[in-house]
Design a protein around this motif. Sequence first.
Motif, PDB file in Angstrom:
ATOM      1  N   LYS A   1     -17.245  12.281 -18.337  1.00 52.38           N
ATOM      2  CA  LYS A   1     -16.337  13.381 -18.008  1.00 52.38           C
ATOM      3  C   LYS A   1     -15.016  12.845 -17.476  1.00 52.38           C
ATOM      4  N   LEU A   2     -15.078  11.844 -16.613  1.00 49.01           N
ATOM      5  CA  LEU A   2     -13.853  11.271 -16.039  1.00 49.01           C
ATOM      6  C   LEU A   2     -12.997  10.620 -17.113  1.00 49.01           C
ATOM      7  N   ILE A   3     -13.608   9.796 -17.959  1.00 49.60           N
ATOM      8  CA  ILE A   3     -12.790   9.081 -18.945  1.00 49.60           C
ATOM      9  C   ILE A   3     -12.314  10.013 -20.056  1.00 49.60           C
ATOM     10  N   THR A   4     -13.025  11.109 -20.294  1.00 49.27           N
ATOM     11  CA  THR A   4     -12.520  12.111 -21.235  1.00 49.27           C
ATOM     12  C   THR A   4     -11.232  12.723 -20.700  1.00 49.27           C
ATOM     13  N   ARG A   5     -11.227  13.058 -19.412  1.00 47.84           N
ATOM     14  CA  ARG A   5     -10.019  13.613 -18.789  1.00 47.84           C
ATOM     15  C   ARG A   5      -8.871  12.615 -18.828  1.00 47.84           C
ATOM     16  N   ILE A   6      -9.165  11.347 -18.555  1.00 48.19           N
ATOM     17  CA  ILE A   6      -8.136  10.312 -18.589  1.00 48.19           C
ATOM     18  C   ILE A   6      -7.556  10.169 -19.985  1.00 48.19           C
ATOM     19  N   LEU A   7      -8.421  10.115 -20.989  1.00 52.02           N
ATOM     20  CA  LEU A   7      -7.961   9.932 -22.372  1.00 52.02           C
ATOM     21  C   LEU A   7      -7.103  11.102 -22.836  1.00 52.02           C
TER      22      LEU A   7
ATOM     23  N   ASN B   1      -8.124  10.543  -7.976  1.00 52.07           N
ATOM     24  CA  ASN B   1      -7.430  11.825  -8.026  1.00 52.07           C
ATOM     25  C   ASN B   1      -8.178  12.886  -7.228  1.00 52.07           C
ATOM     26  N   ALA B   2      -9.503  12.835  -7.289  1.00 52.18           N
ATOM     27  CA  ALA B   2     -10.307  13.769  -6.503  1.00 52.18           C
ATOM     28  C   ALA B   2     -10.171  13.481  -5.010  1.00 52.18           C
TER      29      ALA B   2
ATOM     30  N   ASP C   1      -1.851  10.478  -5.247  1.00 53.93           N
ATOM     31  CA  ASP C   1      -0.669  10.999  -5.938  1.00 53.93           C
ATOM     32  C   ASP C   1      -0.241  10.013  -7.029  1.00 53.93           C
ATOM     33  N   PRO C   2      -0.411  10.336  -8.314  1.00 54.41           N
ATOM     34  CA  PRO C   2      -0.032   9.422  -9.396  1.00 54.41           C
ATOM     35  C   PRO C   2       1.470   9.148  -9.473  1.00 54.41           C
ATOM     36  N   GLY C   3       2.264   9.894  -8.756  1.00 53.16           N
ATOM     37  CA  GLY C   3       3.705   9.686  -8.773  1.00 53.16           C
ATOM     38  C   GLY C   3       4.178   8.643  -7.780  1.00 53.16           C
ATOM     39  N   ASN C   4       3.290   8.138  -6.941  1.00 50.67           N
ATOM     40  CA  ASN C   4       3.639   7.162  -5.911  1.00 50.67           C
ATOM     41  C   ASN C   4       3.377   5.760  -6.445  1.00 50.67           C
ATOM     42  N   LEU C   5       4.432   5.052  -6.871  1.00 52.44           N
ATOM     43  CA  LEU C   5       4.294   3.746  -7.514  1.00 52.44           C
ATOM     44  C   LEU C   5       3.659   2.711  -6.593  1.00 52.44           C
ATOM     45  N   GLN C   6       4.149   2.587  -5.375  1.00 56.58           N
ATOM     46  CA  GLN C   6       3.641   1.565  -4.470  1.00 56.58           C
ATOM     47  C   GLN C   6       2.176   1.811  -4.111  1.00 56.58           C
ATOM     48  N   GLN C   7       1.849   3.053  -3.862  1.00 53.02           N
ATOM     49  CA  GLN C   7       0.464   3.390  -3.539  1.00 53.02           C
ATOM     50  C   GLN C   7      -0.448   3.110  -4.732  1.00 53.02           C
ATOM     51  N   ALA C   8       0.034   3.433  -5.930  1.00 56.73           N
ATOM     52  CA  ALA C   8      -0.760   3.220  -7.139  1.00 56.73           C
ATOM     53  C   ALA C   8      -1.014   1.741  -7.383  1.00 56.73           C
ATOM     54  N   ARG C   9       0.007   0.937  -7.190  1.00 53.68           N
ATOM     55  CA  ARG C   9      -0.139  -0.506  -7.426  1.00 53.68           C
ATOM     56  C   ARG C   9      -1.119  -1.122  -6.425  1.00 53.68           C
ATOM     57  N   ALA C  10      -1.027  -0.728  -5.179  1.00 53.46           N
ATOM     58  CA  ALA C  10      -1.935  -1.259  -4.162  1.00 53.46           C
ATOM     59  C   ALA C  10      -3.363  -0.802  -4.419  1.00 53.46           C
TER      60      ALA C  10
ATOM     61  N   ALA D   1      -5.081  -2.697  -7.322  1.00 52.85           N
ATOM     62  CA  ALA D   1      -5.404  -4.101  -7.058  1.00 52.85           C
ATOM     63  C   ALA D   1      -6.607  -4.268  -6.147  1.00 52.85           C
ATOM     64  N   GLN D   2      -7.018  -3.207  -5.449  1.00 52.71           N
ATOM     65  CA  GLN D   2      -8.143  -3.291  -4.524  1.00 52.71           C
ATOM     66  C   GLN D   2      -9.444  -2.999  -5.268  1.00 52.71           C
ATOM     67  N   VAL D   3     -10.150  -4.054  -5.638  1.00 53.56           N
ATOM     68  CA  VAL D   3     -11.354  -3.874  -6.459  1.00 53.56           C
ATOM     69  C   VAL D   3     -12.588  -4.565  -5.864  1.00 53.56           C
ATOM     70  N   GLN D   4     -12.517  -5.002  -4.620  1.00 49.26           N
ATOM     71  CA  GLN D   4     -13.625  -5.737  -4.035  1.00 49.26           C
ATOM     72  C   GLN D   4     -14.787  -4.822  -3.646  1.00 49.26           C
ATOM     73  N   ASP D   5     -14.522  -3.858  -2.806  1.00 50.67           N
ATOM     74  CA  ASP D   5     -15.586  -2.978  -2.305  1.00 50.67           C
ATOM     75  C   ASP D   5     -15.636  -1.652  -3.046  1.00 50.67           C
ATOM     76  N   ARG D   6     -14.464  -1.078  -3.304  1.00 48.58           N
ATOM     77  CA  ARG D   6     -14.373   0.186  -4.051  1.00 48.58           C
ATOM     78  C   ARG D   6     -13.356   0.010  -5.161  1.00 48.58           C
ATOM     79  N   ILE D   7     -13.594   0.670  -6.286  1.00 50.75           N
ATOM     80  CA  ILE D   7     -12.721   0.532  -7.444  1.00 50.75           C
ATOM     81  C   ILE D   7     -12.160   1.901  -7.793  1.00 50.75           C
ATOM     82  N   ALA D   8     -10.854   2.052  -7.625  1.00 46.03           N
ATOM     83  CA  ALA D   8     -10.201   3.328  -7.883  1.00 46.03           C
ATOM     84  C   ALA D   8     -10.092   3.589  -9.377  1.00 46.03           C
ATOM     85  N   CYS D   9     -10.545   4.761  -9.793  1.00 46.41           N
ATOM     86  CA  CYS D   9     -10.426   5.189 -11.181  1.00 46.41           C
ATOM     87  C   CYS D   9      -9.652   6.504 -11.242  1.00 46.41           C
TER      88      CYS D   9
END
Length: 295
Positions: A183-189, A227-228, A232-241, A244-252
């Motif tokens: 469901k998530l990747i369908t929405r993304i695509l 997103n849930a 905010d997908p419009g925030n470049l700096q927040q999105a980049r950070a 890059a954080q994939v150790q404990d939790r992975i943002a999708c």
Amino acid sequence: MNIALQTQPPALSDYYSETKCIWCDGCGNYGIWSAVKYALVELNLHPWQVCLCYDVGCNGNGSDKIEGYRFHGLHGRVIPFAAGAKLANMKAPVIAFGGDGGTFSEGVGHLVHGVRSNYPITFVLHNNTNFGLTTGQASSLTPQGQPMNTSPYGIPEHTLASMDLIFSLNPTFVARGFSGDIKLITRILKAAIQHRGFAFVEMLQACPTYNHFATHEYLLNRYFDANADGHDPGNLQQARALAAQVQDRIACGILYQREDIPHFYDRLVPRQGLETTCVEEVRRYDVSEYWKELV
């Protein structure tokens, strides 16, 4: 094509292929393959309205597992073909698929210029952090020190920081999905296909045969829908950070998107004001007068 058929809404069965799937049991490609069909149907797109471009690799073995106009290209070279197909016919959505091996090794230059040029295509990165089709060699995205086929002591190079690279190129759309959440990747695509420029979509997926460190369970326990969670997908700096954080939790989810930058075709001065596509302008030309100059 029967006109009556064209007026009917698309169905999942329209994308059915009689070719049997031969991916390993538990491969993440099954989830991505299903989500692609769901997304296209929900966008009301028939198989004859879309161009699907596949790189070489386990992802590319999906080129005959779905109905429609499909192209199976050379290893690492799918992005330039997809860009050319789109620029020739801007009316057709173009989706390209590639693995982390071909994309971030011999194809990394094409990826860089695909993002840089903001070609109006969707690129789906199948990331299982290895060369799965050629029996599990390490890719540029394999964690350093991880034993793999042909590198039992781990890779000597540093692992490429893929998301840092993408964000350094001033992208207009960056998303990440997990193949276990259809469901998530369908929405993304769907969002990626509707995006006006180059849409980079990383799909995290398990490779049950050769990747025994980032398993389906490993990803399932760490991914979350950013997103849930209010990202905010419009925030470049927040999105980049966040990316890059994939150790404990992975943002999708959709990590970053902007629509105010013209894509490549809109910046082509010779095409401005033209309503026809390049393929509609293909016809026979009389060049005999030019040959006279060579005689």
